[in-house]
Design an enzyme around this catalytic site. Sequence first.
Site, PDB file in Angstrom:
ATOM      1  N   ASP A  25       0.864  -1.175   0.000  1.00 53.57           N
ATOM      2  CA  ASP A  25       0.000   0.000   0.000  1.00 53.57           C
ATOM      3  C   ASP A  25       0.907   1.234   0.000  1.00 53.57           C
ATOM      4  OD1 ASP A  25      -2.311   1.612   0.373  1.00 53.57           O
ATOM      5  OD2 ASP A  25      -1.895   1.681   2.516  1.00 53.57           O
ATOM      6  N   ASP A  52      -1.362  -0.939   6.080  1.00 54.19           N
ATOM      7  CA  ASP A  52      -1.580  -0.447   7.439  1.00 54.19           C
ATOM      8  C   ASP A  52      -3.041  -0.181   7.761  1.00 54.19           C
ATOM      9  OD1 ASP A  52      -1.513   3.122   7.525  1.00 54.19           O
ATOM     10  OD2 ASP A  52      -1.825   1.854   5.767  1.00 54.19           O
TER      11      ASP A  52
END
EC number: 7.6.2.1
Length: 1111
Positions: free
Chosen positions: A381, A752
Amino acid sequence: MKRFVYINDDEASKELSCDNRISNTKYTLWNFLPKNLWEQFSRFMNQYFLLIACLQLWSLITPVNPASTWGPLIFIFAVSASKEAWDDYHRFLSDKKANEKEVWIVKQGIKKHIQAQEIQVGNIVWLRENDEVPCDLVLLGTSDPQGVCYVETAALDGETDLKTRVIPSACVGIDLELLHRMKGVLECPVPDKDIRRFDANMRLFPPFIDNDVCSLTIKNTLLQSCYLRNTEWACGVSVYTGNQTKLGMSRGIAEPKLTAMDAMIDKLTGAIFVFQIVVVMVLGVAGNVWKDTEARKQWYVQYPEKAPWYELLVIPLRFELLCSIMIPISIKVSLDLVKGLYAKFIEWDVEMVDQETGTASYAANTAISEDLGQVEYILTDKTGTLTDNKMIFRRCCIGGTFYGNENGDALKDAHLLSAITSGSTDVIRFLTVMAICNTVIPVRGKAGDIVYKAQSQDEEALVIAAARLHMVFVGKNANFLEIRLNGSTIRYEVLEILEFTSDRKRMSVVVKDCQDGKIILLSKGADESILPYACAGQQTRTITEAVEHYAQLGLRTLCLAWRELEEDEYLEWSVKFKEASSVLVDREWRIAEVCQKLEHDLYILGVTAIEDRLQDGVPETIEILRKAGINFWMLTGDKQNTAIQIALSCNFISPEPKGQLLLIDGKTEEDVSRSLERVLLTMRTTTSEPKDVAFVIDGWALEIAVKHYRKDFVELAILSRTAICCRVTPSQKAQLVEILKSCDYRTLAIGDGGNDVRMIQQADIGVGISGREGLQAARAADYSIGRFRFLKRLILVHGRYSYNRTAFLSQYSFYKSLLICFIQIFFSFISGVSGTSLFNSVSLMAYNVFYTSVPVLVSVIDKDLSEASVMQHPQILFYCQAGRLLNPSTFAGWFGRSLFHAIVVFVITIHAYANEKSEMEELGMVALSGCIWLQAFVVAQETNSFTVLQHLSIWGNLVGFYVINFLFSAIPSSGMYTIMFRLCSQPCYWITMFLIVGAGMGPIFALKYYRYTYRPSKINILQQAERTGGPILTLGNIETQPRTTLEEEVSPLSIITQPKNRSPVYEPLLSDSPNATRRSFGPTGTPLEFFQSQSRLSSSSSGYSRNCKDN
């Protein structure tokens, strides 16, 4: 399906009689033994050993005492069962603590104290500030006059910021005393695990309200394990209890992940099993032939004249039992034990502790550490993973005017401050949207200052920036907002909130100006979800240019818009919105459809640009891991240009002319097809060039490519080392992981946030960062770390060491079992092929469990290279990625070594004691002693870094062997009485041990010396440099060798096939240290050339020949 919950009515809720007892235990006292045994015997290896143990109970065929198998089997099962029982007992204690917690409920209008486990569906539960919510509640009342309360959901979703919860509109204004006697019914869905949705309706009975339906959402609920904060009290009706709560439904045992090494061990076990069957059949036939020919000539061998029909099976079954130890019974427990230690090493690593937050690394999955050393693709990400997720407002464009371009900080731009002072209409509206189009909660601190609690870091940055530009969000009281601008106060009433969804990609609020009564729609969102809905006639060219300009600077952009609504228009729309909010099926889709009818003809005010800085050490980490041959894919929901700029700044891709970006775009199948073909053609022609080529694709084109051109996209995925996927959804992230896994690559996904969970769970290894977006990703991951830079150490140090150690441990386990088994087979040729065991039962039982296990378990602290060398030369990870230390070739080396050592031990023992009048027990003890001596030297030879503990385990274990056998020799009933005393007093015994060690280890040491001196691998070069203390010369490029086709691979054990194009390994029969395995690399066999880092595939006409599964 739906259920009806009756408020404060036990009789009506009887059909939902489910107490609030929480149970996370796997077993009960009554089912533990059968359930645990069933789980253990579901594994093929355990079934195999149980069959062997049962056959040994047949006295006619067993060559040894059944205790030799039953003892280790029971011991291993007891260890596994004890571990399961211990873990389950701790879960039981945790459940007991939660179940016995005392809570307040209301029954018949009376407040009572009960245990949490006694709560029933329909009970009204009272909570005080800082209380934990014991079950899923629908909020009915709070201490706040406007019916608002605040909850902390960190235990549920990992998000630390407070969230607002409100009572349903039907409960507004109900007196505190009346709450005790409230009656009504809730129509809600059956229990599910979606913590983001709760689509339900409420109907209160008279006298409270006359059957008026009130829609409920997740904002009207308090979910189990949340905490009530900043609110004196709150009460709610229980709708889901016990294991039916949303948290309880989302609990579960994750699917076990099979590592590449485990898969290889399974294949090797299968190969050994087939080899064992062949040996048993050959020796069984030979034994029966000898019995019918030679045996009857011997006077001392007596057989019945007419044997029963099963007589033909006796000798083969005896050999099956004799050879059963070819498959080591202790390998499963040994691997589980050392893998648990690997996980602890990760958690104990002080260099992987985030000093800023004090967050240590954590290994939730203890079974896949060695896979870290074989990672080939990392899918990451962007926001919060590569960046800090600390948003800072930098620039903006309002009404076509750019602010902040000169000094890089719009907050200090004199022109913007002047426009605010002069009351520019567009600027004031722009700041108003920044301040109140959000879900931020302003909280006053003890010093009187305002602290903003936000679920989104972007929203927090915008509200703080607006406050610094004199548009201060002062307070929120139920549906009323208070704004202070240049000393004057402005009040707005929030009429509706049109929440952000991943499909709409925008958020809007409908507010009413309390001064002039105007109804206004405020919107913010991504440019593609705002600009298409601009009012007719408004020029958006400048806005589009601003978005592109900011994106090229790596800034995150949001477009802000405004529209004034007519009251009649709003009232008509509001009715439709409430209807859509009341449906139980497809509520989200219906609401989005209604929102679309209001969010149009928007006046575009401008664009915000927010900076999200890179985390410390990200560029260096990516550069080192790319040198290790790991490919990177960035999967983000952000804009294309923003993602590209971030990729350039963190060494994800190289700038021109060294790097080249290829774009795949299009809104139709034809456009995407042409773009995909063009990129594929470029990729095929540049694989042989030293150029860093990457492709960029957005979510729309990705959906078309995967759906209609999957085969071409899979080829593209294989050819490219780097990819940037923009505007992708969580499901598309998981889909990309699945595509790479289908091509037999080992994948690691890191993120996350909650939108990364599916990707993390889909990957071979999931890593979560304990970041500002909460702990959802960290909780769903196999490993959690505090910062992205720790990934470097996780893979290169812990992953590589785990792979090396597990490769040695697994092959050594087979080696020691094969060694003793080969000696048994050789002995059968001088014992009439009768299946007689040379070793007594006690020795066989202790051999695998005690004599040979302790030294090898200490290998968990062995290091072939120092951590500094590993980090300085990440290219050596290629050895692990290619499976060089555990594969059919290296296993063939250990197989050959066991055969060679068995010949040495058997021949020397037999010849040394040929003329001695020795008992068979003495002969067996001499052979066993030779095996123990050889294995001590084998472990010593394979050990790279000696410590006191390793010396004690290797040589102390050898001393322990003699101590144990001296003790048994002193027991008359042991079957070994006085044997060890007699042997150790004979010089012949010690000369035999010396000859066995010399003959067995001499060729091995000579081969290792030759290889280290004349054909060293790059690991050997580093080892020699470390040991001599000299300078480490450059290793050059350790490059990936073009993957060969399957027909060119030669496997020493034909029964085991590797995945296509996995680099083959050719080892000599007597392979030396698996912790420093060498190989001839490159087409010419030169020792220092292998792996083309830019070309992972053969440059054949097809461009690649991987083992891809077309789905």
